[in-house]
Structure formats: structure tokens, C-alpha cells
Motif scaffolding. Structure first.
Motif, PDB file in Angstrom:
ATOM      1  N   ASN A   1      32.215  38.901  38.671  1.00 45.07           N
ATOM      2  CA  ASN A   1      32.659  37.724  37.950  1.00 45.07           C
ATOM      3  C   ASN A   1      31.521  36.715  37.877  1.00 45.07           C
TER       4      ASN A   1
ATOM      5  N   ARG B   1      26.742  34.394  39.519  1.00 47.35           N
ATOM      6  CA  ARG B   1      27.730  35.311  40.083  1.00 47.35           C
ATOM      7  C   ARG B   1      28.653  34.526  41.008  1.00 47.35           C
ATOM      8  N   GLN B   2      29.919  34.854  40.966  1.00 45.59           N
ATOM      9  CA  GLN B   2      30.893  34.140  41.785  1.00 45.59           C
ATOM     10  C   GLN B   2      30.515  34.209  43.268  1.00 45.59           C
TER      11      GLN B   2
END
Length: 53
Positions: free
Chosen positions: A5, A15-16
């Protein structure tokens, strides 16, 4: 197959997993408030019962 994600912060995709937990908490709260507002809900003060500005 791995799904990652990404969230756009200040015009840059991150990026998460690379976002600090405290910042993710703020992002989550902001998204929740925006979604609730889109459904017509308004924030109300627990103390006064009045709509928050």
C-alpha cells in the motif's frame, strides 16, 4: 504475490510500512473525519454538545 500500500504525502508516494506509526494515526483520523463529513456528519463537542468549527 505481495501487495504493498502506498500513500501520497506532500506529493510523494510512500510505502505504508515506511510511514511512522504516529503519522499513520494522524492520517487515519483525517481520513475518517473526511469520510464522515462526506456522509453528512458533523463533529460535535462532547463537553458542550455544540458543533465544532
Amino acid at each position: 504475490m505481495t501487495i504493498e500500500n502506498y500513500i501520497r504525502i506532500d506529493g510523494e508516494y510512500k510505502r505504508q510500512e515506511d510511514i511512522p506509526k504516529e503519522q499513520m494515526k494522524e492520517i487515519s483520523e483525517t481520513l475518517l473525519l473526511r469520510m464522515a463529513k462526506a456522509f453528512g456528519y458533523e463533529a460535535v463537542s462532547e463537553e458542550t454538545g455544540a458543533v465544532d468549527p
